[in-house]
Enzyme design. Structure first.
Site: not given
Length: 262
Positions: A142, A155
């Site tokens: 990501s 995250y």
């Protein structure tokens, strides 16, 4: 170079980017192995892949956070499918919330899904790829692993781990003709945000940067038989991430201001 009859295994393949990767691989003649937790959805993806490719496809229910599930998957692959040529580690989830109020049980689960389970499956597949001296491991990371922003502490930590793991693994496997690629997407309009951002405010705030899952999947599949270090999308976030690394103070400004939309 062709994916014809190559075995492509995709985790987190029931919806979103994983589902689209399955379809794009099937268009190229691959034998697709669809893996996810939701058995009813992976069956539908499998059938669609067979319609597209006119070849066999497989669907296995797998929770990557469960080591026993991974062991069972490896047995099924050996009995029914054969050696995996391309592994796409797409399974993962996020939750955007201030760290001081974050549920540590969710933190533990996020690491089990996003990094620990992924590492276990990758190790087992990589051992078999070493035997055939070829293969490609594609880890969906990501932009959060390149540029952390507020409310994404946990995250981002998992995705920074994915990047570090992938970068080292790439060097270890390169002598054996096994490629390792990381894909670093920004926001994609998928079910991911049902859990990460239930309010929908984040997606609305970054509407100009939202990626199309099918287009990104097509880009990923095109690279499956070629060495590629990273795929970064969108370009604006890639540029911001480079600033983040080269100019930390500017990076903090971008991450905490311009790109802080949560």
């Amino acid at each position: 170079m062709s994916l014809e009859n190559k075995v492509v295994l995709v985790t987190g393949a029931s919806t979103g980017l994983g589902e689209q990767i399955c379809y794009e691989a099937a268009k190229q003649g691959a034998i697709v192995v669809v893996c996810a937790r939701r058995i009813n959805l992976i069956g539908q993806v499998k059938e669609r892949c067979m319609e597209i490719s006119q070849k066999e496809a497989y669907a296995f229910q797998v929770d990557v956070a469960n080591p026993d599930n991974i062991e069972s998957l490896m047995e099924k692959l050996k009995e029914e499918v054969g050696t995996v040529d391309v592994l796409v580690n797409n399974a993962g989830f996020g939750q955007f919330e201030e760290f001081v109020s974050f549920d540590m049980e969710v933190t533990r689960n996020m690491f089990e899904v996003n990094i620990l389970g992924m590492m276990l499956l990758t190790q087992k597949i990589a051992i078999e790829m070493l035997d055939q001296q070829s293969g490609h491991i594609i880890n969906i990371a990501s932009m959060a692993g390149k540029m952390a922003t507020p409310k994404s502490a946990v995250y981002s930590a998992t995705k920074f781990a994915v990047l570090g793991f992938s970068n080292a693994l790439r060097l270890e496997l390169k002598p054996f003709n096994i490629f390792v690629t990381t894909v670093n997407p920004g926001p994609i309009a998928t079910e991911f945000f049902d859990k990460a951002d239930p309010s929908g405010d984040y997606l609305e705030n970054v509407s100009s940067m939202i990626l199309d899952a099918q287009k990104l999947a097509k880009t990923i599949v095109k690279q499956m038989l070629r060495p590629k270090r990273e795929i970064n999308r969108p370009v604006a976030m890639e540029v911001a991430a480079r600033f983040y690394q080269l100019f930390p103070h500017v990076g903090d400004y971008l991450a905490g201001g311009l790109f802080n939309k949560k």
